[in-house]
Motif scaffolding. Structure first.
Motif, mmCIF file in Angstrom:
data_model
loop_
_atom_site.group_PDB
_atom_site.id
_atom_site.type_symbol
_atom_site.label_atom_id
_atom_site.label_comp_id
_atom_site.label_asym_id
_atom_site.label_seq_id
_atom_site.Cartn_x
_atom_site.Cartn_y
_atom_site.Cartn_z
ATOM 1 N N ARG C 64 -40.570 -23.382 -10.871
ATOM 2 C CA ARG C 64 -41.329 -22.220 -10.382
ATOM 3 C C ARG C 64 -41.593 -21.199 -11.478
ATOM 4 O O ARG C 64 -42.734 -20.813 -11.698
ATOM 5 N N HIS C 130 -37.248 -18.807 -3.786
ATOM 6 C CA HIS C 130 -36.440 -17.730 -4.360
ATOM 7 C C HIS C 130 -37.317 -16.646 -4.952
ATOM 8 O O HIS C 130 -38.544 -16.705 -4.900
ATOM 9 N N HIS C 136 -37.451 -9.924 -13.505
ATOM 10 C CA HIS C 136 -38.649 -9.121 -13.320
ATOM 11 C C HIS C 136 -38.563 -7.954 -12.345
ATOM 12 O O HIS C 136 -39.242 -6.948 -12.515
ATOM 13 N N ASP C 138 -37.468 -4.653 -10.045
ATOM 14 C CA ASP C 138 -36.862 -3.374 -10.430
ATOM 15 C C ASP C 138 -35.684 -2.986 -9.550
ATOM 16 O O ASP C 138 -35.071 -1.946 -9.763
ATOM 17 N N ILE D 90 -48.019 -5.709 -11.252
ATOM 18 C CA ILE D 90 -46.678 -5.181 -11.057
ATOM 19 C C ILE D 90 -46.196 -4.707 -12.416
ATOM 20 O O ILE D 90 -46.076 -5.498 -13.356
ATOM 21 N N ARG D 110 -50.864 -10.337 -10.499
ATOM 22 C CA ARG D 110 -50.875 -11.178 -9.305
ATOM 23 C C ARG D 110 -52.303 -11.683 -9.141
ATOM 24 O O ARG D 110 -53.220 -10.890 -8.903
ATOM 25 N N GLN D 144 -43.754 -15.746 -3.785
ATOM 26 C CA GLN D 144 -43.489 -16.041 -2.367
ATOM 27 C C GLN D 144 -44.658 -15.639 -1.470
ATOM 28 O O GLN D 144 -44.809 -16.182 -0.382
ATOM 29 N N THR D 145 -45.469 -14.728 -1.901
ATOM 30 C CA THR D 145 -46.620 -14.365 -1.071
ATOM 31 C C THR D 145 -47.780 -15.329 -1.302
ATOM 32 O O THR D 145 -48.691 -15.428 -0.483
ATOM 33 N N GLN D 149 -48.678 -15.987 -10.436
ATOM 34 C CA GLN D 149 -48.162 -14.793 -11.116
ATOM 35 C C GLN D 149 -48.115 -14.993 -12.622
ATOM 36 O O GLN D 149 -47.364 -15.834 -13.122
ATOM 37 N N LYS D 223 -50.036 -8.405 5.398
ATOM 38 C CA LYS D 223 -50.207 -9.789 4.957
ATOM 39 C C LYS D 223 -50.838 -10.668 6.021
ATOM 40 O O LYS D 223 -50.475 -10.599 7.189
ATOM 41 N N ASN D 330 -40.143 -9.155 6.928
ATOM 42 C CA ASN D 330 -38.732 -9.418 6.704
ATOM 43 C C ASN D 330 -37.864 -8.201 6.957
ATOM 44 O O ASN D 330 -38.230 -7.336 7.723
ATOM 45 N N HIS D 375 -45.283 3.875 5.144
ATOM 46 C CA HIS D 375 -44.324 2.795 4.913
ATOM 47 C C HIS D 375 -43.914 2.077 6.199
ATOM 48 O O HIS D 375 -42.828 1.536 6.322
HETATM 49 C C1 SRM Z 1 -42.721 -11.357 -6.401
HETATM 50 C C2 SRM Z 1 -42.135 -11.507 -5.044
HETATM 51 C C3 SRM Z 1 -40.878 -12.363 -5.063
HETATM 52 C C4 SRM Z 1 -41.089 -13.631 -5.805
HETATM 53 O O1 SRM Z 1 -40.437 -13.780 -6.813
HETATM 54 O O2 SRM Z 1 -41.874 -14.472 -5.354
HETATM 55 C C5 SRM Z 1 -41.766 -10.187 -4.437
HETATM 56 C C6 SRM Z 1 -41.270 -9.167 -5.166
HETATM 57 C C7 SRM Z 1 -41.092 -7.892 -4.722
HETATM 58 N N1 SRM Z 1 -41.141 -7.499 -3.440
HETATM 59 FE FE1 SRM Z 1 -41.393 -8.724 -1.905
HETATM 60 N N2 SRM Z 1 -41.994 -10.143 -3.110
HETATM 61 C C8 SRM Z 1 -42.609 -11.274 -2.767
HETATM 62 C C9 SRM Z 1 -42.811 -11.729 -1.519
HETATM 63 C C10 SRM Z 1 -42.291 -11.139 -0.373
HETATM 64 C C11 SRM Z 1 -42.215 -11.764 0.887
HETATM 65 C C12 SRM Z 1 -42.636 -13.196 1.237
HETATM 66 C C13 SRM Z 1 -44.060 -13.362 1.602
HETATM 67 O O3 SRM Z 1 -44.911 -12.517 1.303
HETATM 68 O O4 SRM Z 1 -44.355 -14.382 2.186
HETATM 69 C C14 SRM Z 1 -41.617 -10.849 1.727
HETATM 70 C C15 SRM Z 1 -41.236 -11.059 3.204
HETATM 71 C C16 SRM Z 1 -42.375 -10.908 4.126
HETATM 72 C C17 SRM Z 1 -42.745 -9.477 4.366
HETATM 73 O O5 SRM Z 1 -43.829 -9.104 3.904
HETATM 74 O O6 SRM Z 1 -41.966 -8.736 4.984
HETATM 75 C C18 SRM Z 1 -41.372 -9.684 0.949
HETATM 76 C C19 SRM Z 1 -40.795 -8.531 1.404
HETATM 77 C C20 SRM Z 1 -40.690 -7.371 0.653
HETATM 78 C C21 SRM Z 1 -40.281 -6.124 1.180
HETATM 79 C C22 SRM Z 1 -39.821 -5.857 2.593
HETATM 80 C C23 SRM Z 1 -40.929 -5.558 3.485
HETATM 81 C C24 SRM Z 1 -40.469 -5.259 4.877
HETATM 82 O O7 SRM Z 1 -41.186 -4.518 5.577
HETATM 83 O O8 SRM Z 1 -39.434 -5.776 5.342
HETATM 84 C C25 SRM Z 1 -40.329 -5.199 0.138
HETATM 85 C C26 SRM Z 1 -39.980 -3.711 0.148
HETATM 86 C C27 SRM Z 1 -41.168 -2.834 0.235
HETATM 87 O O9 SRM Z 1 -42.280 -3.272 0.453
HETATM 88 O O10 SRM Z 1 -40.927 -1.624 0.140
HETATM 89 C C28 SRM Z 1 -40.736 -5.939 -0.967
HETATM 90 C C29 SRM Z 1 -40.883 -5.422 -2.302
HETATM 91 C C30 SRM Z 1 -40.993 -6.168 -3.409
HETATM 92 C C31 SRM Z 1 -41.025 -5.538 -4.786
HETATM 93 C C32 SRM Z 1 -42.358 -4.933 -4.960
HETATM 94 C C33 SRM Z 1 -39.855 -4.595 -5.022
HETATM 95 C C34 SRM Z 1 -40.189 -3.170 -5.134
HETATM 96 O O11 SRM Z 1 -40.284 -2.482 -4.102
HETATM 97 O O12 SRM Z 1 -40.327 -2.737 -6.286
HETATM 98 C C35 SRM Z 1 -40.780 -6.771 -5.673
HETATM 99 C C36 SRM Z 1 -41.518 -6.785 -6.964
HETATM 100 C C37 SRM Z 1 -40.847 -7.756 -7.840
HETATM 101 C C38 SRM Z 1 -41.542 -8.062 -9.058
HETATM 102 O O13 SRM Z 1 -41.044 -7.564 -10.078
HETATM 103 O O14 SRM Z 1 -42.518 -8.817 -9.068
HETATM 104 N N3 SRM Z 1 -40.955 -7.241 -0.669
HETATM 105 N N4 SRM Z 1 -41.793 -9.891 -0.333
HETATM 106 C C39 SRM Z 1 -43.070 -12.053 -3.977
HETATM 107 C C40 SRM Z 1 -44.516 -11.723 -4.182
HETATM 108 C C41 SRM Z 1 -45.157 -12.734 -5.055
HETATM 109 C C42 SRM Z 1 -46.571 -12.904 -4.731
HETATM 110 O O15 SRM Z 1 -47.294 -11.908 -4.643
HETATM 111 O O16 SRM Z 1 -46.937 -14.050 -4.557
#
Ligand code: SRM
Ligand code: SRM
Ligand code: SRM
Ligand code: SRM
Ligand code: SF4
Ligand code: SF4
Ligand code: SF4
Ligand code: SF4
Ligand code: SF4
Ligand code: SF4
Ligand code: SF4
Ligand code: SF4
Lengths: 360, 420, 360, 420
Positions: C64, C130, C136, C138, D90, D110, D144-145, D149, D223, D330, D375
């Motif tokens: 990945r 994962h 990456h 924060d 990001i 992204r 994951q979304t 990347q 999403k 989530n 939020h």
């Molecule tokens: C990069 C990624 C993880 C990965 O390694 O794959 C990721 C990374 C982050 N997620 Fe996520 N999320 C990623 C998919 C998800 C998913 C899965 C999905 O989209 O299918 C979820 C669960 C589904 C959802 O939307 O709830 C997810 C739920 C969150 C949440 C919790 C949202 C909630 O309401 O529960 C946050 C927190 C927030 O938004 O404040 C969050 C916040 C973040 C932040 C922006 C952390 C932050 O607030 O600074 C992370 C940035 C990390 C970075 O350095 O890139 N991320 N995040 C995924 C996005 C990659 C992409 O764009 O393809």
């Protein structure tokens, strides 16, 4: 509090009456040593002890709201057929127990003579658990005894025959508090209009903070009316629960038209097969129409007809619905699903269909 | 005349003149409930009223007729008690006593019957005689909580009436913020399913709490109910803050010859449809062609179903006791709440075991006293304060049987060592 | 924001890349007209179109977190075996599709050569979903990629054989937010200590009201520290959710020891048989021990071993547990039920055992 | 050096002197992840770093090694974007850039791939070349979304890099309070179960919302995910605020000869154990001795199980479309929330049907804009404001499929006629 001038008796705080002396000798002998029971016919069963003893039970419905005259008649029959003993059931039936099979039919005969129908055991409609109503309670919007009488008149045959899939428990309550408890089919008053405040009464009758504290959604606020401290209801917030009315009679929630009936199904307390389950709202806005409550009777009848036709042996109401699904329940009972049946209270989210499972 | 609740329709005056020689006034609407096959409380009341010519009965029927007409109720509360007690009488004054002066007072005694609602005719006739003498003669058998309700007495007759009842062995039940009268299923008195002597425990526990039944000192009401097996014929799970429900810890007892007897009578299909396939955990198996069943007791959840269907062949195990569930209540404020499993198994055979249970209850009531809010049932307090806090405070060990699933959120703070 | 001095290109807000041109010709021809598929062996399946066409798929795991070098190697193989096309799966596997059965084994061979294991289809352990971790993000308390690597090393055989009752989905997330999603077994950082506030940073870095608003239990309150407006946390109330840290980096919730792992089971998104279900906490307080996370691996291993031994064909993790009950799940997985696993959050009541159903 | 988060352990200085002729610094802890059978991202990074000698890769590995040692992360956010966009990159600055100056910046693009993550080698090689030229050369496939990347670029190179990507047909995805990049299962491209053309709908809807993807104007993220059948291979129910999940309205298609084929291969017992008895609603029946099955389609809940087991014999019906579920997300703040059924069946074949769906979405977004808090995900808003209020506002008809059971409490106020 007043007392007679000369009181010689000193109260004995004895709590429940002792069981001693209240049990039939065959019961005493076989106490805790019963082996199994068998249904003999509607309203009649026999229990066998490990000792080999047989104990016949004849059960009859009562009006629950009795008079000492009726109780004395019952005592007469108990003396005649059951060696001077009897008991009442959780659902207000009376039970006579004895060891002589030959007494069954004469007892049934005499019971029916005094108007007490024999039945209610096993897979049939048991007597309705109901509440005080206009006869006695201080907050009722209907007369539960009257509603219960009307329904049981209609379901008389179902009390005396064994054609239901399993036990059917009904209840009727005269306000949403539901002292009658949940049931396979529960018929309960549902208020629909927020309380109207009688400000004159309120200032003299009620402790204001108590009423405010009683509201589960903080819809009651202090205010000033005619220079007196009073209360007001935020009608947007109010969920018409009636809790304030119990605390303060000036929060008038009862109304001849706005206090209606709702019908609930699938309440179950036993642990047999499925877990105990709270009941679900399936009909509402049913008018409070004494003395026969035809609209209530109509809905109850439709539900029971559908259950009787569709349920499998031993399936309680909730289990039947669970098998066929709510959509078909509404269809078969000819009821209409309405938006207000979607939960909006504290745990609403847990009742949403969080899946793609769907029936078409 | 007092201000009527709600409705504007205040009805016409009663015409109690010409009455065909009857004592009671006409009640045309109520009379519609006299007929019909189910026993009629109206017929009972009216016959009794004609015989005894009790004014209170006449007045109450008049007011009830008026309620049926106006679709409103007309009773209000108050505080009537007997010496030394703060509860046990439900006080009712008519809000429209000018209209129905005979119905001015209509107070009710809540009387605690024997566990399981067993009577001999002597004791019951005695109640009837005392009640006809002092009160209205109307009796509810029984109230939904399990009281023998003597309905309709005037305030100035309550003490002498109570004294007579008390001399005959009867005592009042609870009302308000007290321990309430308890209820039990018929239990070992007549039921083969009984897993503990609920009637004995009921009697012992409620006698212990007699004082707390008579004087409102709690945050709110507290009800005990005792069902001697999981069929829960006393509805304990929903209607009791403290529910004891019989259960067993070892294996279901099977007598295979009676399984065969049942199969011979109802058929093998029925064995599948009504027994094997209805077990909630599929703990029962049956090999086609044989006439026996096998039970995986580790997976049996003690639901009673198979035992209910073939009581002659199956019985609860030999190591019997009760589960403790807490928090059952009906709809007010939080919606119906079924009792939650707290202690999966307690032995309650000996006096010491029952006393231990009482000690636990005392501990729980102390905790509730300290932590509960006014008008909050103990289950609501547990929910608001937290199950963990409750368990730790009263010393119940957390166990997996208390829940249907572990939490699905990480939102808790465990005890942590802040030194690190 | 900066831009190169002379920018001639005007951005096209095109959203997703078009599908056109990205699909294999056999896919285009049979698009929406597939009839059925069959598993051929681990990591290989064939789909048949109504047209009679066969399309073979070979699936391989990837790290990945790739480099352009690895992607170019994958492109080479796609050119050689799959007519210049490939796709990636939801779980970051790469898939090659083609119609020539003879290409299967050489492709597998070449994939394994460049270190990409073939497998992951049907009843086996699929690659872990994962998240970013220390590489990456924060707000991470661990490195999800590292944990995932450690676990997949251990479960390599389960990826390449078909011995599980049904699909096994795992996920790993580096904070409780859980970007990795729920899974049959989810391995997620769980903070255990309320945030410590860096007051110096806070006054310059964060919008105070934003952090206050973010807290779901109102545990954050304004206060004054060193004459500057700052915040404080009511530790009694705080549920250690970490939401404030996302809003304000001075609410330091990460800690090398206090940020631990929790393990969750039974998450399921598909609608097959049982409804989708949220996962349940079954182990916690597991130390965050890079680079091999042995304690995490141990727990995951025990759970999967028990499931593999006990599950029936097609039973997902949640369904297996549902059948045997939680008590036995803990026994078979050699885990200990703890008081904190009892829900205490908003809908806690709905998770209580409101029945007398119990296993001994 | 900046203040480190949390831990007191700040580690020793890097010793990057003697290095056996390698470009990269020693990373002994990370190196433990090079071996093992599963592909190693560390090995990939290191090999790539040695070949390209990119300082950013070296710096990032050094900082990562340091994280492994101190068990803390060291990135902080910021705001880097490209012209006209407010989201899609990001931003990552090192909190300890004095220690690891080469890791000072490590921003991520992204990029939105084609629906279903389909590629041809030409387009992918093009991305690789652009990325190696301007950025670190590290690529996550996929986030994951569902984003491609591109991880690691410096701020001053972002615009030119983006422009090249954009010319090649790529655009950025969402971040922050925007519509996010969507995800779809493989769908009709290769799956026989597909009930609607999720790839087409995905492309159309996301292109329509491209503007809202690039500029954060919502209360919070939103999403979309598209799974073409209830197996939900895109995890739409949990990971998407708006989930479209394929389904059908008529009867499952059965070809009995293939049922027989399956039975011949696996046996009749297996048909019972794996098909008949696993149907959640017992909608399937099979008569012993025959080689067919029958399905009670009125009771089938479209779970897919039987079709999954015998895909050759069973297929979704012919009248196909999708269900709309809303509110998936989530854990943050409210705990994991699965999407709730909103519309059981929509046809999405024609452009008009897709546009109707988009119109509904617009309506919903407007409502959310007005009613949501900062939020707050749309599912949270619906839960807080009330399902009824939501449905009435956006014009979705209440239907029994939306719930697993009607309410068990009477605590609602229906519209009443206050004139009475
Ligand atoms: C990069 C990624 C993880 C990965 O390694 O794959 C990721 C990374 C982050 N997620 Fe996520 N999320 C990623 C998919 C998800 C998913 C899965 C999905 O989209 O299918 C979820 C669960 C589904 C959802 O939307 O709830 C997810 C739920 C969150 C949440 C919790 C949202 C909630 O309401 O529960 C946050 C927190 C927030 O938004 O404040 C969050 C916040 C973040 C932040 C922006 C952390 C932050 O607030 O600074 C992370 C940035 C990390 C970075 O350095 O890139 N991320 N995040 C995924 C996005 C990659 C992409 O764009 O393809
Ligand atoms: C007499 C009574 C107990 C008492 O102390 O008063 C009683 C007595 C018996 N119950 Fe009960 N049950 C009695 C109220 C209840 C209640 C509570 C209620 O009705 O309010 C329940 C719980 C109902 C619910 O779930 O809400 C109850 C749930 C059962 C069940 C479980 C039924 C089920 O399948 O869900 C059984 C098992 C059975 O039917 O074989 C049972 C079985 C029995 C047996 C067969 C027990 C026995 O072996 O002797 C008794 C006669 C059966 C009958 O009446 O059909 N009894 N039984 C109550 C009779 C009430 C009446 O007059 O109708
Ligand atoms: C008499 C009785 C109904 C009947 O006709 O049988 C009854 C009557 C009243 N109930 Fe009840 N409840 C009666 C059994 C119940 C039960 C059933 C039970 O105990 O098994 C329940 C449901 C279980 C429970 O405890 O929740 C019940 C739940 C309530 C509640 C709601 C409590 C809650 O927390 O949800 C109230 C309201 C309150 O306490 O403020 C209430 C309040 C009342 C009051 C005191 C109304 C009031 O606040 O003034 C009623 C007095 C009526 C009267 O004039 O006698 N009554 N009440 C029952 C007591 C008879 C007896 O003592 O034997
Ligand atoms: C390729 C992929 C879709 C994509 O567009 O990327 C895919 C493809 C297929 N899925 Fe899936 N699923 C894919 C992710 C998922 C996911 C999501 C996930 O893994 O994150 C799920 C939901 C998991 C969950 O419940 O949390 C998923 C739940 C299913 C199911 C239902 C399994 C069950 O019994 O619960 C089936 C039915 C089956 O297995 O026969 C299924 C069936 C299939 C079939 C057989 C469909 C078909 O007829 O072609 C495909 C191959 C099966 C396989 O991989 O075993 N697919 N499938 C995904 C492969 C991920 C991977 O690399 O491992
Ligand atoms: S249900 Fe309500 S009105 Fe009826 S007796 Fe109970 S408290 Fe009174
Ligand atoms: S009826 Fe209920 S919600 Fe309305 S004001 Fe009274 S206590 Fe509050
Ligand atoms: S609860 Fe059990 S023991 Fe008590 S009467 Fe009912 S079946 Fe018998
Ligand atoms: S008691 Fe209930 S759970 Fe136990 S074996 Fe019998 S039917 Fe199954
Ligand atoms: S799980 Fe938490 S730490 Fe990991 S990538 Fe997502 S937001 Fe960042
Ligand atoms: S960790 Fe969560 S609960 Fe604790 S203060 Fe921060 S936002 Fe509030
Ligand atoms: S969700 Fe359904 S249509 Fe999409 S890939 Fe999975 S099985 Fe096929
Ligand atoms: S799709 Fe699912 S619910 Fe429908 S018949 Fe098949 S197994 Fe049963």
């Amino acid at each position: 509090m007043n007392a007679p001038s000369e009181r010689t008796w000193k109260t004995v705080e004895s709590g429940p009456h002792t069981l001693e002396g209240a049990l039939h000798p065959v019961v005493v002998k076989n106490y805790g040593k019963w082996k199994y029971h068998k249904l003999i016919k509607p309203g009649v069963m026999v229990h066998y002890g490990h000792s080999g003893d047989a104990l016949y039970t004849v059960r009859a419905g009562t009006p629950r709201q009795n008079t000492v005259d009726l109780i004395r008649q019952i005592c007469d029959l108990a003396d005649q057929y059951a060696d001077g003993f009897m008991r009442f059931t959780i659902r207000n039936s009376v039970e006579f127990m004895f060891s002589e099979e030959s007494r069954i039919d004469p007892l049934i005969n005499d019971l029916e003579e005094i108007g007490l129908p024999v039945g209610g055991i096993a897979n049939c409609v048991a007597p309705i658990a109901h509440t005080q109503g206009w006869l006695h309670c201080d907050i009722p919007a209907t007369d539960a005894s009257g509603v219960a009488k009307g329904i049981m008149d209609n379901l008389y045959a179902e009390f005396k025959t064994l054609e239901m899939p399993n036990k059917v428990r009904l209840s009727t309550s005269c306000c949403s508090i539901n002292c009658g408890g949940q049931a396979d089919v529960a018929i309960i008053v549902k208020h629909t209009r927020p309380p109207r405040i009688d400000h004159a009464k309120l200032s003299t009758l009620c402790e204001l903070p108590k009423a405010v504290a009683r509201c589960p959604v903080a819809a009651i606020r202090p205010t000033i009316v005619n220079n007196k401290r009073s209360l007001m209801v935020d009608e947007e917030k109010c969920i018409v629960c009636g809790a304030c009315f119990g605390a303060c009679p000036s929060m008038e929630i009862n109304h001849p038209e706005h206090s209606q009936f709702a019908i609930w199904v699938g309440g179950k307390n036993s642990n047999a097969r499925s877990k105990p389950q709270s009941m679900s709202l399936v009909a509402e806005g049913i008018p409070n129409n004494p003395p026969h409550w035809p609209e209530v009777n109509d809905v109850v009848g439709r539900i029971l007809k559908a259950y009787k036709a569709g349920g499998k042996p031993w399936e309680r109401m909730n289990e039947w619905i669970d098998r066929i699904g709510w959509k078909r329940f509404f269809e078969e009972s000819e009821l209409t699903f309405e938006i207000d049946m979607i939960d909006s209270y504290r745990h609403a989210r847990t009742t949403f269909n969080q899946s793609a499972h769907v029936r078409f | 005349m007092e201000d009527l609740k709600g409705t504007g329709n205040s009805g016409e005056e009663q015409e109690s003149e010409d009455n065909n020689g009857k004592y009671l006034n006409p009640t045309p609407i109520l009379d519609e409930l006299v007929d019909g096959k189910w026993p009629s409380f109206i017929k009972g009341f009216k016959d009794f009223g004609e015989r005894t010519e009790k004014p209170m009965v006449r007045g109450v029927l008049d007011q009830l007729e008026y309620s049926y007409k106006t679709k409103m109720g007309y009773w209000k509360g108050g505080l009537v008690t007997v010496k030394g007690y703060g509860a046990g009488i439900i006080t009712r004054f008519s809000m429209i006593k000018d209209k129905f002066p005979e119905a001015k007072e209509f107070h009710t005694f809540r009387v605690q019957p024997a566990p399981g609602l067993h009577y001999n005719t002597k004791m019951l006739r005695e109640v009837c005689d005392i009640w006809e003498k002092h009160g209205s003669g109307l009796i509810t058998m029984h109230g939904q909580t399990g009281n023998l309700q003597l309905q309709g007495i005037e305030q100035d007759k309550t003490q002498e009436c109570f004294d007579e009842l008390n001399q005959a062995g009867w005592d009042l039940g609870g009302a308000g913020a007290t321990v309430r009268t308890a209820a039990s299923c018929v239990g070992p008195a007549r039921c083969e399913q009984a897993c503990f002597d609920n009637l004995k425990v009921h009697e012992k526990v409620l006698k212990y709490y007699a004082g707390m039944t008579h004087r409102p000192e709690f945050n709110y009401k507290l009800k005990f109910k005792f069902s001697a097996c999981p069929n829960d014929c006393a509805n304990a799970i929903m209607r009791a803050d403290v529910a004891l429900i019989g259960t067993w810890r070892d294996s279901i007892q099977i007598e295979q010859e009676y399984v065969k007897e049942w199969m011979d009578e109802y058929g093998e299909d029925a064995l599948f449809d009504q027994v094997v396939n209805m077990c909630p955990t599929k703990a029962i198996s049956h090999k086609i062609g044989t006439s026996t069943i096998e039970i995986d007791n580790k997976n049996c959840v003690r639901c009673m179903h198979c035992i209910n269907v073939i009581p002659k062949a199956l019985s609860p195990g030999k190591e019997r006791g009760a589960s403790l569930l807490m928090g059952g209540k009906n709809t007010l404020k939080v919606g119906v709440n079924l009792g939650s499993m707290m202690i999966p198994f307690m032995k309650l055979d000996t006096d010491e075991e029952v006393e231990e249970f009482i000690e636990l209850m005392d501990e729980i009531f102390d905790w509730w006293d300290e932590n509960g809010l006014d008008h909050e049932r103990v289950g609501e307090t547990i929910e608001r304060v937290g199950m963990k806090q409750f368990l730790e405070a009263v010393g119940i060990e957390a166990n997996i049987d208390m829940i249907v699933r572990p939490r699905d959120n990480p939102y808790y703070k465990k005890h942590y060592d802040s030194a690190v």
